[in-house]
Design an enzyme around this catalytic site. Structure first.
Site, short mmCIF file in Angstrom:
data_model
loop_
_atom_site.label_atom_id
_atom_site.label_comp_id
_atom_site.label_asym_id
_atom_site.label_seq_id
_atom_site.Cartn_x
_atom_site.Cartn_y
_atom_site.Cartn_z
N GLU A 1 8.18 -1.63 -3.67
CA GLU A 1 8.88 -0.38 -3.35
C GLU A 1 9.23 -0.25 -1.88
OE1 GLU A 1 4.61 0.83 -2.38
OE2 GLU A 1 5.70 -0.78 -3.39
N HIS B 1 4.24 -5.02 -1.95
CA HIS B 1 4.86 -3.70 -2.13
C HIS B 1 6.32 -3.84 -2.53
CE1 HIS B 1 1.71 -0.92 -0.72
NE2 HIS B 1 1.36 -1.91 0.10
N CYS C 1 -0.67 -3.09 -4.73
CA CYS C 1 -1.58 -3.12 -3.58
C CYS C 1 -2.95 -2.54 -3.99
CB CYS C 1 -0.97 -2.43 -2.38
SG CYS C 1 -1.79 -2.87 -0.82
#
Length: 242
Positions: free
Chosen positions: A192, A190, A100
């Site tokens: 994660e 993202h 990001c």
């Protein structure tokens, strides 16, 4: 415990989330630690926004540059210092993964253009599509041609750096995955994130694209993150002759 000879992965935290987000889910490093099931010896956290020195390349196995609520176009001192470190890390051939803000920072550092996305915000669980080049990329070749990812960003890489390969796109963003070198790439999404993290990061009252869905089947973005982590490990690098 990892052997002392195994270098840690650097998690470069780029600014802090809003206080209400931190209260719910902690700060960015925690999300990567949990996603990769890292043990204390596996990583070190570096916070350039607090004035911490970015790590020496020979002291780490690789680095992840996190997302942020800041904007690359603000050219904060800590961000510009991190961009200079990225350029040097590329020259050193350090494994790098930008996420990001980290994606945008890497692209900016290497000659790309970052700006407000003219197509508007991307928020929620949305599909991306890999390019034909992705099928030949060592890290991406096992991924399907299309899969869903968690997204939350207003700015984008609107022009990729010279010589960077665009490996995935979405309906609103033409640079979802960029490859800069055999060791370095970045993603706008993202890997994660979980549904819980996405919910906590959405501004109050936000209408999310994707309707609050959950990932069905394999989380391919998370698989990419895990593959990057594995490629920083000595056993993998010895097999590859790195």
């Amino acid at each position: 415990m990892n052997p002392a000879s195994v270098l840690p992965l650097a998690i470069i935290q780029l600014e802090v989330p809003p206080a209400d987000v931190v209260a719910q889910i902690g700060e960015q490093p925690r999300w990567f630690i949990d996603a990769l099931d890292l043990q204390p010896d596996d990583y070190l956290i570096v916070r350039p926004h607090l004035g911490e020195a970015l790590p020496d390349f020979d002291q780490i196995s690789g680095a992840i540059l996190s997302g942020s609520w800041a904007m690359v176009t603000d050219h904060a001192d800590w961000s510009e210092r991190s961009a200079a470190w990225v350029r040097a890390a590329i020259d050193y051939r350090l494994p790098l993964l930008g996420v990001c803000y980290g994606h945008q920072l890497m692209a900016y550092a290497l000659g790309g253009t970052v700006a407000d996305n003219p197509q508007g915000w991307e928020r929620g669980l949305l599909p991306i599509r890999c390019t034909e080049q992705a099928q030949r990329d060592p890290l991406l070749q096992k991924l399907p041609a299309g899969f869903s990812v968690w997204l939350s960003h207003r700015q984008s890489v609107v022009t990729a750096p010279p010589h960077a390969q665009v490996l995935a796109t979405s309906e609103l963003d033409g640079c979802q995955i960029l490859r800069y070198s055999p060791q370095a790439l970045s993603v706008q999404f993202h890997p994660e994130f979980s549904r819980r993290i996405m919910d906590a990061c959405l501004p109050s009252g936000t209408v999310e694209e994707g309707g609050g869905c959950r990932i069905e089947g394999k989380d391919w973005a998370r698989a990419l993150l895990v593959s990057f982590w594995q490629q920083t490990r000595p056993a993998f690098r010895q097999v590859q002759g790195a």
